[in-house]
Design a protein around this motif. Sequence first.
Motif, PDB file in Angstrom:
ATOM      1  N   ASP A  24       0.829  -1.201   0.000  1.00  0.00           N
ATOM      2  CA  ASP A  24       0.000   0.000   0.000  1.00  0.00           C
ATOM      3  C   ASP A  24       0.866   1.254   0.000  1.00  0.00           C
ATOM      4  O   ASP A  24       1.906   1.317   0.644  1.00  0.00           O
ATOM      5  CB  ASP A  24      -0.917   0.007   1.226  1.00  0.00           C
ATOM      6  N   ARG A  26       2.090   4.886  -2.502  1.00  0.00           N
ATOM      7  CA  ARG A  26       2.158   5.522  -3.818  1.00  0.00           C
ATOM      8  C   ARG A  26       2.836   4.569  -4.802  1.00  0.00           C
ATOM      9  O   ARG A  26       3.964   4.142  -4.600  1.00  0.00           O
ATOM     10  CB  ARG A  26       2.892   6.852  -3.717  1.00  0.00           C
ATOM     11  N   VAL A  43      -0.877   6.165  -8.604  1.00  0.00           N
ATOM     12  CA  VAL A  43      -2.027   5.875  -7.756  1.00  0.00           C
ATOM     13  C   VAL A  43      -1.550   5.789  -6.315  1.00  0.00           C
ATOM     14  O   VAL A  43      -0.514   5.165  -6.036  1.00  0.00           O
ATOM     15  CB  VAL A  43      -2.694   4.541  -8.163  1.00  0.00           C
ATOM     16  N   ASN A  44      -2.285   6.415  -5.412  1.00  0.00           N
ATOM     17  CA  ASN A  44      -1.981   6.277  -3.990  1.00  0.00           C
ATOM     18  C   ASN A  44      -2.992   5.338  -3.350  1.00  0.00           C
ATOM     19  O   ASN A  44      -4.163   5.689  -3.184  1.00  0.00           O
ATOM     20  CB  ASN A  44      -2.011   7.639  -3.292  1.00  0.00           C
ATOM     21  N   THR A  45      -2.556   4.142  -2.986  1.00  0.00           N
ATOM     22  CA  THR A  45      -3.429   3.164  -2.354  1.00  0.00           C
ATOM     23  C   THR A  45      -3.339   3.220  -0.828  1.00  0.00           C
ATOM     24  O   THR A  45      -3.948   2.403  -0.146  1.00  0.00           O
ATOM     25  CB  THR A  45      -3.080   1.741  -2.817  1.00  0.00           C
ATOM     26  N   ASP A  48      -4.430   9.255   2.680  1.00  0.00           N
ATOM     27  CA  ASP A  48      -4.588  10.486   1.905  1.00  0.00           C
ATOM     28  C   ASP A  48      -3.320  11.332   2.010  1.00  0.00           C
ATOM     29  O   ASP A  48      -2.828  11.596   3.107  1.00  0.00           O
ATOM     30  CB  ASP A  48      -5.797  11.254   2.445  1.00  0.00           C
ATOM     31  N   ALA A  53      -6.214  10.439  -5.304  1.00  0.00           N
ATOM     32  CA  ALA A  53      -5.667   9.087  -5.199  1.00  0.00           C
ATOM     33  C   ALA A  53      -5.201   8.579  -6.549  1.00  0.00           C
ATOM     34  O   ALA A  53      -4.140   7.954  -6.661  1.00  0.00           O
ATOM     35  CB  ALA A  53      -6.708   8.146  -4.597  1.00  0.00           C
ATOM     36  N   SER A 240      -9.170  -0.517 -10.009  1.00  0.00           N
ATOM     37  CA  SER A 240      -9.177  -0.431  -8.558  1.00  0.00           C
ATOM     38  C   SER A 240      -9.939  -1.585  -7.930  1.00  0.00           C
ATOM     39  O   SER A 240      -9.679  -1.971  -6.791  1.00  0.00           O
ATOM     40  CB  SER A 240      -9.816   0.904  -8.109  1.00  0.00           C
TER      41      SER A 240
END
Length: 246
Positions: A24, A26, A43-45, A48, A53, A240
């Motif tokens: 998890d 970036r 994508v940032n999983t 925040d 995201a 996603s």
Amino acid sequence: MTSTHTLTISLLTVVLSLPALAHDGRRFEVQINSEGQLIAQGVNTGADDGAPAIRPYLNAIHGHWINFPSLGGAAANLPGFDLFNPTEALEGASLTLTLDNAFRWTAPPPMPPADATPVFEPLDASESIIISYGGSAGSTLSTDSFGGSLTLLDAVPVGGQGDLDLGYEIGLIPDDTIYILQFTLGTDAPGITDSDPVYAIMLPQGPSLHHAGLFTERYLGTPVPEPGSLAVLAVAAAASGTRRRR
């Protein structure tokens, strides 16, 4: 060069012992755009980070070093790569990552104005960065020379594969400097062309240059053309549903 062989082995061991950071966070999702070109959608999983995201630009996202003062260096294993739902043309083909360049932005303003122009400079001999893939028995690249490649996948499997994670190592403690690694994604799949430059942006540990890092992402990222932006975001949103859920 401060990144000695002993230091590299020690930091690689540290990188491999950080499973919480290996997934998890970036990351780059490897995709193919409507023109048949590889792209890397940032994508940032993870938590925040103050930006969308799914980044509204391509080929740029940042990670943070983790300092190890006792070893005289820092390491990271983000940003990583994922390849979800590949096209049939990509299945069975290779996926490679070539190191083309590396540079730095020293002492950037913590909150760069929108019209700022980063002052990028080449690395010096004390700033060698090692990029590794595949664990202690895998392959490595170094910013001491450019043009070498890592094979992320010899043959892309049906359905793709996630967690194609790199190890990043540097033989110093980054403080007020943003480091940028410039890559190209490639494949031997017929009809699929190499990516535009892909930028892994490495920030010091902690939040001090976080906003400067987001600015650097936007500055270096490839603008999403209209109407292709809607298609790319739709592909990312669909992917996603298959991302890791840890």
